[in-house]
Scaffold this active site. Structure first.
Site, PDB file in Angstrom:
ATOM      1  N   HIS A 138      -1.076 -22.164  21.101  1.00  0.00           N
ATOM      2  CA  HIS A 138       0.143 -22.306  21.913  1.00  0.00           C
ATOM      3  C   HIS A 138      -0.078 -23.515  22.836  1.00  0.00           C
ATOM      4  CE1 HIS A 138       2.888 -21.222  25.259  1.00  0.00           C
ATOM      5  NE2 HIS A 138       3.545 -20.500  24.379  1.00  0.00           N
ATOM      6  N   ASP A 215      -7.624 -16.897  24.313  1.00  0.00           N
ATOM      7  CA  ASP A 215      -6.251 -16.696  24.743  1.00  0.00           C
ATOM      8  C   ASP A 215      -5.762 -15.408  24.081  1.00  0.00           C
ATOM      9  OD1 ASP A 215      -3.540 -16.619  25.048  1.00  0.00           O
ATOM     10  OD2 ASP A 215      -3.151 -18.625  24.254  1.00  0.00           O
ATOM     11  N   GLN A 218      -1.285 -12.685  22.879  1.00  0.00           N
ATOM     12  CA  GLN A 218      -0.617 -11.932  21.802  1.00  0.00           C
ATOM     13  C   GLN A 218      -1.517 -10.853  21.214  1.00  0.00           C
ATOM     14  OE1 GLN A 218       2.487 -12.282  21.257  1.00  0.00           O
ATOM     15  NE2 GLN A 218       2.966 -14.310  22.056  1.00  0.00           N
ATOM     16  N   LYS A 241       3.978  -9.614  28.443  1.00  0.00           N
ATOM     17  CA  LYS A 241       3.926  -9.334  27.000  1.00  0.00           C
ATOM     18  C   LYS A 241       3.265  -7.976  26.744  1.00  0.00           C
ATOM     19  CE  LYS A 241       3.287 -14.231  25.869  1.00  0.00           C
ATOM     20  NZ  LYS A 241       4.574 -14.795  25.485  1.00  0.00           N
ATOM     21  N   CYS A 379       6.524 -23.141  21.056  1.00  0.00           N
ATOM     22  CA  CYS A 379       5.498 -23.801  21.881  1.00  0.00           C
ATOM     23  C   CYS A 379       4.219 -24.023  21.082  1.00  0.00           C
ATOM     24  CB  CYS A 379       5.193 -23.020  23.155  1.00  0.00           C
ATOM     25  SG  CYS A 379       6.623 -22.763  24.185  1.00  0.00           S
TER      26      CYS A 379
END
Ligand code: 7TS
Length: 421
Positions: A138, A215, A218, A241, A379
């Site tokens: 991202h 990261d 998600q 999220k 993104c």
């Protein structure tokens, strides 16, 4: 890995059987109709909906317990501080971190990554050094490192991926050299859904004494994450999220690394003493939490995590895995659809393009039927270039989605193909 059930707060009941209709009842927004149709919410990778308990926690906290924190003295401030710090402990358990002080509250995954790029990066990275990321990042795990490279003269290197959307681990090994100073890698791709083999990635980086930032924006909504089992050095995610509020996120960092890092922002609370000549800084985590944080947001994120832990991440992963197989099967059978992201190890994100239908037009036609997806570059422009498309349509799942949602999506795709025929 330890089971998430082992990690729930003491006294909590073990996971209930997974009952999607009951779970849907916990999310008031799902009862809404959109353009006269029942809402089908398949844009969870952009932001997830909130269960009633999160909404109630925000309201109750502001109604009964709100004051600024870490100012002691009065009863309300103590009460608010306790609620805020107890969320830190919940998140420590949720991530399997060794200490609560390894959990820093930030604005979101974006700020978490910027914090590391700035604070760790500016201290450890010099001209000629290399930062290693992947093709499927991202922008928030690309641009902070580019800013660091511009400031220091370091160089960004990129791990390539296969046609299926899997990292090429052999190429990764080749890219790890004595010049590598940081590996920053996504756990689950927001476009492809690929679940990257983080344990293996960390192991290889550590052979070269290179720290790894993951990261996890998600990943945390879909998988049980144990940062000690992964042995990653930093782990970033966003509350919104994870069924929590916006404006709050988490950076996990190993204590030894955080303790050696300089502040990212200066201001109140992050200091021990200030004179015009010299300021000394507070300990971790306070050193990295300058100014008044999103107090209620943190408390409500704690409630979201309790809610998820009650359901059990293993149960969520299993349910979503079946739903994903169903969706991949249904959508791949539609003539003219090309799936982008077909990794073996994959979470509930389905990107695709449809012959003759622009993703934005598809998104609009679906929206008319109350179906929310995202269309665009997500993104992740370099990833779009890798697959030779300007944009994709993306349906992203949460544990409150059902086969009926997927059927509605498939019907909407058929409808848009008919429309443009
Ligand atoms: N990392 C990944 C993998 C993401 O998917 C996102 C947001 C971020 C970082 C940044 O999170 P933020 O909360 O700080 O903004 N991804 C998306 C998306 O896929 N659609 O909208 C936002």
């Amino acid at each position: 890995m330890r089971s998430n059930q082992d990690r729930t707060a003491e006294g909590r009941s073990p996971s209930r059987p997974f009952d999607v209709q009951k779970i849907r009842g916990d999310f008031p927004i799902l009862k809404q109709r959109v353009h006269g149709k029942p809402l089908v919410y398949l844009d969870n990778a952009a932001s997830a909906q909130k269960p009633q308990v999160v909404i109630d926690t925000l309201s109750r906290f502001y109604s009964t317990s709100y004051a600024n924190i870490h100012r002691g003295i009065h009863w309300l401030s103590e009460r608010a501080t306790e609620a805020y710090e107890s969320a830190r402990v919940r998140i420590q358990r949720f991530l399997g971190a060794a200490e609560a002080s390894e959990i820093l509250f930030v604005r979101g995954a974006t700020e978490a990554i910027n914090l590391v790029a700035h604070s760790y990066g500016r201290t450890h990275v010099q001209a000629g050094d290399e930062i290693l990321i992947s093709t499927m990042e991202h922008h928030s795990n690309i641009v902070p490192w580019q800013i660091l490279c511009e400031a220091t003269g370091a160089v960004l290197r990129v791990i390539p991926i296969s046609e299926e959307g899997e990292l090429l681990l052999n190429e990764y090994e080749q890219l790890l050299t004595p010049k590598t100073k940081v590996v920053a890698i996504v756990h689950v791709s927001n476009v492809l859904g690929t679940i990257n083999p983080i344990r293996r990635i960390v192991e290889l980086a550590h052979r070269h004494h290179v720290p790894v930032l993951v990261d996890g924006a998600q990943a945390v909504p879909h998988l049980a994450v144990d940062v000690q089992a992964l042995d990653c050095d930093f782990y970033a995610f966003s509350g919104h999220k994870l069924f929590g509020p916006t404006g709050v996120g988490v950076l996990y960092g190993k204590a030894a690394l955080l303790e050696a890092m300089p502040p990212y922002q200066g201001g109140g609370h992050m200091i021990q003493s200030v004179t015009f000549e010299k300021t000394t800084y507070n300990n971790v985590p306070d050193r990295f939490e300058a100014g008044t944080p999103n107090i209620a947001g943190v408390v409500a994120l704690g409630a979201a995590i309790d809610y998820l832990s009650d359901i059990g991440l293993e149960a969520i992963t299993a349910y979503e895995g079946e739903l994903l197989s169903y969706a991949m099967d249904r959508i791949s059978k539609i003539a003219g659809v090309r799936l982008i992201g077909t990794a073996k190890d994959k979470a509930g994100v389905i990107s695709f393009v449809v012959d003759g239908v622009h993703p934005h037009d598809l998104g609009t036609i679906l929206d008319n039927d109350g179906i929310a997806i995202r269309a665009g570059h997500h993104c992740a422009q370099p990833l779009m270039s890798r697959f030779g498309v300007p944009a994709t349509a993306r349906a992203s799942l949460a544990f409150y989605n059902t086969q009926e949602d997927i059927d509605a999506l498939a019907a909407g795709i058929h409808k848009s193909i008919e429309f443009f025929r």
